[in-house]
Design a protein around this motif. Structure first.
Motif, mmCIF file in Angstrom:
data_model
loop_
_atom_site.group_PDB
_atom_site.id
_atom_site.type_symbol
_atom_site.label_atom_id
_atom_site.label_comp_id
_atom_site.label_asym_id
_atom_site.label_seq_id
_atom_site.Cartn_x
_atom_site.Cartn_y
_atom_site.Cartn_z
ATOM 1 N N VAL A 130 30.953 24.457 38.858
ATOM 2 C CA VAL A 130 32.048 23.488 38.073
ATOM 3 C C VAL A 130 31.419 22.164 37.807
ATOM 4 C CG1 VAL A 130 34.149 24.295 38.967
ATOM 5 C CG2 VAL A 130 32.972 22.483 40.118
ATOM 6 N N LYS A 131 31.687 21.494 36.750
ATOM 7 C CA LYS A 131 30.955 20.131 36.326
ATOM 8 C C LYS A 131 32.029 18.935 36.304
ATOM 9 C CE LYS A 131 27.956 22.457 33.061
ATOM 10 N NZ LYS A 131 27.444 22.888 31.570
ATOM 11 N N ALA A 132 31.552 17.917 36.800
ATOM 12 C CA ALA A 132 32.401 16.589 36.881
ATOM 13 C C ALA A 132 33.098 16.474 35.771
ATOM 14 C CB ALA A 132 31.407 15.614 37.483
ATOM 15 N N ASN A 133 34.276 16.057 35.526
ATOM 16 C CA ASN A 133 34.826 15.700 34.369
ATOM 17 C C ASN A 133 34.623 16.330 33.313
ATOM 18 O OD1 ASN A 133 36.153 13.161 35.444
ATOM 19 N ND2 ASN A 133 34.021 12.348 35.858
ATOM 20 N N SER A 134 34.793 17.685 33.607
ATOM 21 C CA SER A 134 34.468 18.854 32.666
ATOM 22 C C SER A 134 35.330 20.048 32.779
ATOM 23 C CB SER A 134 32.746 19.036 32.311
ATOM 24 O OG SER A 134 31.977 18.067 32.237
ATOM 25 N N THR A 135 35.421 20.903 31.736
ATOM 26 C CA THR A 135 36.119 22.198 32.064
ATOM 27 C C THR A 135 35.056 23.377 31.602
ATOM 28 O OG1 THR A 135 37.973 21.275 30.846
ATOM 29 C CG2 THR A 135 37.825 23.748 30.754
ATOM 30 N N VAL A 136 35.105 24.287 32.505
ATOM 31 C CA VAL A 136 34.077 25.344 32.362
ATOM 32 C C VAL A 136 34.887 26.633 32.287
ATOM 33 C CG1 VAL A 136 32.094 24.415 33.775
ATOM 34 C CG2 VAL A 136 33.773 25.700 34.955
ATOM 35 N N SER A 137 34.475 27.716 31.834
ATOM 36 C CA SER A 137 35.063 29.070 31.798
ATOM 37 C C SER A 137 34.278 30.265 31.996
ATOM 38 C CB SER A 137 35.618 29.117 30.199
ATOM 39 O OG SER A 137 34.790 29.063 29.457
ATOM 40 N N TYR A 138 34.793 31.218 32.483
ATOM 41 C CA TYR A 138 34.036 32.439 32.731
ATOM 42 C C TYR A 138 34.973 33.580 32.560
ATOM 43 C CZ TYR A 138 31.258 29.603 35.755
ATOM 44 O OH TYR A 138 30.406 28.441 36.186
ATOM 45 N N GLN A 139 34.206 34.777 31.913
ATOM 46 C CA GLN A 139 35.026 36.053 31.674
ATOM 47 C C GLN A 139 34.680 36.955 32.583
ATOM 48 O OE1 GLN A 139 36.280 35.997 28.441
ATOM 49 N NE2 GLN A 139 35.398 33.781 28.424
ATOM 50 N N GLY A 140 35.989 37.617 32.774
ATOM 51 C CA GLY A 140 36.240 38.807 33.704
ATOM 52 C C GLY A 140 37.235 39.863 33.378
ATOM 53 N N ASN A 141 36.920 40.839 34.293
ATOM 54 C CA ASN A 141 38.082 42.085 33.974
ATOM 55 C C ASN A 141 38.417 42.567 35.506
ATOM 56 O OD1 ASN A 141 38.956 44.936 33.663
ATOM 57 N ND2 ASN A 141 38.495 44.401 31.752
ATOM 58 N N LEU A 142 39.778 42.811 35.429
ATOM 59 C CA LEU A 142 40.491 43.205 36.829
ATOM 60 C C LEU A 142 39.716 44.290 37.474
ATOM 61 C CD1 LEU A 142 44.156 42.887 35.998
ATOM 62 C CD2 LEU A 142 42.823 41.434 37.387
ATOM 63 N N SER A 143 39.020 45.200 36.465
ATOM 64 C CA SER A 143 38.296 46.444 37.053
ATOM 65 C C SER A 143 36.919 46.105 37.873
ATOM 66 C CB SER A 143 37.941 47.157 35.935
ATOM 67 O OG SER A 143 37.023 46.376 34.965
ATOM 68 N N ASP A 144 36.892 44.840 37.979
ATOM 69 C CA ASP A 144 35.668 44.313 38.874
ATOM 70 C C ASP A 144 36.002 44.372 40.291
ATOM 71 O OD1 ASP A 144 34.001 44.391 36.548
ATOM 72 O OD2 ASP A 144 34.339 42.223 36.072
ATOM 73 N N GLY A 145 37.363 44.165 40.417
ATOM 74 C CA GLY A 145 37.938 43.855 41.856
ATOM 75 C C GLY A 145 38.524 45.091 42.539
ATOM 76 N N GLN A 146 39.251 44.753 43.384
ATOM 77 C CA GLN A 146 40.038 45.780 43.946
ATOM 78 C C GLN A 146 41.083 45.332 44.879
ATOM 79 O OE1 GLN A 146 36.603 46.137 47.158
ATOM 80 N NE2 GLN A 146 38.276 46.369 48.600
ATOM 81 N N GLN A 147 42.010 46.560 45.177
ATOM 82 C CA GLN A 147 43.332 46.154 45.575
ATOM 83 C C GLN A 147 43.258 45.713 47.104
ATOM 84 O OE1 GLN A 147 45.628 49.672 45.257
ATOM 85 N NE2 GLN A 147 46.289 49.176 43.204
ATOM 86 N N ILE A 148 44.218 44.986 47.584
ATOM 87 C CA ILE A 148 44.291 44.393 49.124
ATOM 88 C C ILE A 148 45.732 44.871 49.579
ATOM 89 C CG2 ILE A 148 44.143 42.524 50.741
ATOM 90 C CD1 ILE A 148 42.645 41.305 48.796
ATOM 91 N N SER A 149 45.686 45.980 50.138
ATOM 92 C CA SER A 149 46.999 46.645 50.609
ATOM 93 C C SER A 149 47.752 46.007 51.701
ATOM 94 C CB SER A 149 46.828 48.185 51.098
ATOM 95 O OG SER A 149 46.094 48.046 52.485
ATOM 96 N N ASP A 150 46.805 45.100 52.542
ATOM 97 C CA ASP A 150 47.707 44.324 53.402
ATOM 98 C C ASP A 150 47.706 42.808 53.089
ATOM 99 O OD1 ASP A 150 48.150 42.946 55.618
ATOM 100 O OD2 ASP A 150 46.387 43.176 56.712
ATOM 101 N N LEU A 151 48.774 42.481 52.494
ATOM 102 C CA LEU A 151 49.078 41.268 51.985
ATOM 103 C C LEU A 151 49.719 40.118 53.041
ATOM 104 C CD1 LEU A 151 50.107 41.829 48.683
ATOM 105 C CD2 LEU A 151 47.937 41.007 49.109
ATOM 106 N N SER A 152 49.709 40.550 54.408
ATOM 107 C CA SER A 152 50.054 39.672 55.284
ATOM 108 C C SER A 152 49.777 38.294 55.400
ATOM 109 C CB SER A 152 50.437 40.508 56.589
ATOM 110 O OG SER A 152 49.067 40.761 56.977
#
Length: 348
Positions: free
Chosen positions: A32-54
């Motif tokens: 991140v940058k001080a006093n600035s806005t940054v952006s990143y591209q992604g896709n949910l397929s890059d992650g995975q499920q977490i069955s235990d959400l406790s």
């Protein structure tokens, strides 16, 4: 008997293996940058499920309640970054397909903390956003999700989770992070002469200019809990020259302080604090005070209220008089500008 023990052992191995497969091992480090806005591209397929959400409803995390788990059942894409001290972070996920249902969470931990869901035992704070179950009066929600974090006296690691709701496992998105503050500040010793004002009658006025003051680089005194004047996330509104005045509030009275910039387009801020009559401490060496009040340009509009170019604070005294130190300040680095300072005293 041996067969039963073996069966239990195998079952435990299966359960343990199932949970270990839910450990997220891919975390993308972003900057991140001080006093600035940054952006990143992604896709949910890059992650995975977490069955235990406790972990999320654990009181030491308190991210979202178990009744909301269905909104976090899809793939989790994790990012890590750092929130610098004296800064405010706004995190936003923007799904490319407006019809897809996303959720978002972000938590703060120590810089060296390596815990990740579902093995997150505790955190400094965790904020989450998901599709509302109902409409809220005066508010609207679109397909984006947003959370806010802040840091005061130290930096923290921030872990961000972009999640598909209702089992969603694929979908392009933009992750947008805006950081207010966060710059390294060079500390300097301010050279500010305190102007004494003797109040005469009900209303006393004096004229001044910001160019007679100086910048106070170290504003940590204001966020100190023993002062509590304004939070570090508002420091940019007090980053210009400070012009200091000293006066006295009599016992059994109220004091109304108002700064009126001559140029209505200039952005001023104002603070005033109460100390004992013999207290000589001044910012940035103010360790504590009776009370401190501040006013600056609002970040948003408030229903039923309006704000102009003037700034106002109120103080009061009951059984004894106090010394009052008033700071007229330029916001966003403003160092020059004429103003009128008005002090009104009302006896009880």
């Amino acid at each position: 008997m041996k067969t039963s023990i073996l069966c239990v052992f195998v079952c435990l191995l299966i359960v343990n293996n199932a949970f270990s497969q839910n450990e997220i091992k891919k975390v993308t480090a972003i900057k991140v940058k001080a006093n600035s806005t940054v952006s990143y591209q992604g896709n949910l397929s890059d992650g995975q499920q977490i069955s235990d959400l406790s972990w999320a409803s654990n009181s030491s995390v308190a991210c979202f309640p178990a009744t909301q788990n269905r909104k976090f059942t899809g793939n989790h894409v994790l990012y890590s970054t750092t929130i610098p001290k004296q800064s405010e972070m706004f995190i936003k996920v923007i799904p490319k397909n407006k019809n897809q249902n996303f959720s978002l969470y972000a938590y703060q931990v120590g810089i060296n903390n390596e815990q990740l869901p579902p093995n997150l035992n505790s955190c400094i704070t965790c904020e989450a956003d998901s599709k509302w179950d109902r409409n809220w009066r005066g508010k609207t929600q679109d397909h984006t999700r947003k959370v806010r974090l802040n840091a005061i006296n130290r930096s923290y690691k921030v872990v961000i989770g972009v999640v598909g709701a209702e089992g969603l496992s694929t979908g392009d998105f933009t992750l947008e992070i805006k950081l207010n503050g966060g710059e390294e500040v060079m500390m300097s010793t301010p050279k500010i002469e305190v102007v004494n004002i003797e109040t005469k009658g009900a209303v006393t006025t004096t004229n001044g200019n910001l160019n007679t003051g100086d910048v106070i680089s170290d504003l940590s005194w204001a966020a100190n809990s023993s002062v509590a004047c304004f939070p570090a996330t508002q420091n940019r509104k007090f980053s210009g020259n400070h012009v200091l005045y000293a006066t006295t509030i009599p016992k059994y009275s109220e004091m109304f302080i108002k700064v009126i910039p001559k140029n209505k387009k200039q952005n001023f801020s104002l603070y005033a604090y109460q100390v004992g009559m013999n207290n000589e401490q001044l910012p940035p060496n103010l360790n504590s005070c009776i009370t401190c009040e501040a006013d600056s340009k609002w970040d948003r509009k408030w229903r039923g209220k309006t704000q102009d170019h003037t700034r106002k604070v109120r103080l009061n005294a009951i059984n004894r008089p106090y010394k009052i130190i008033i700071g007229v300040v330029g916001a966003e680095g403003l160092t020059n500008g004429d103003f009128e300072l008005e002090i009104e005293i009302k006896q009880r």
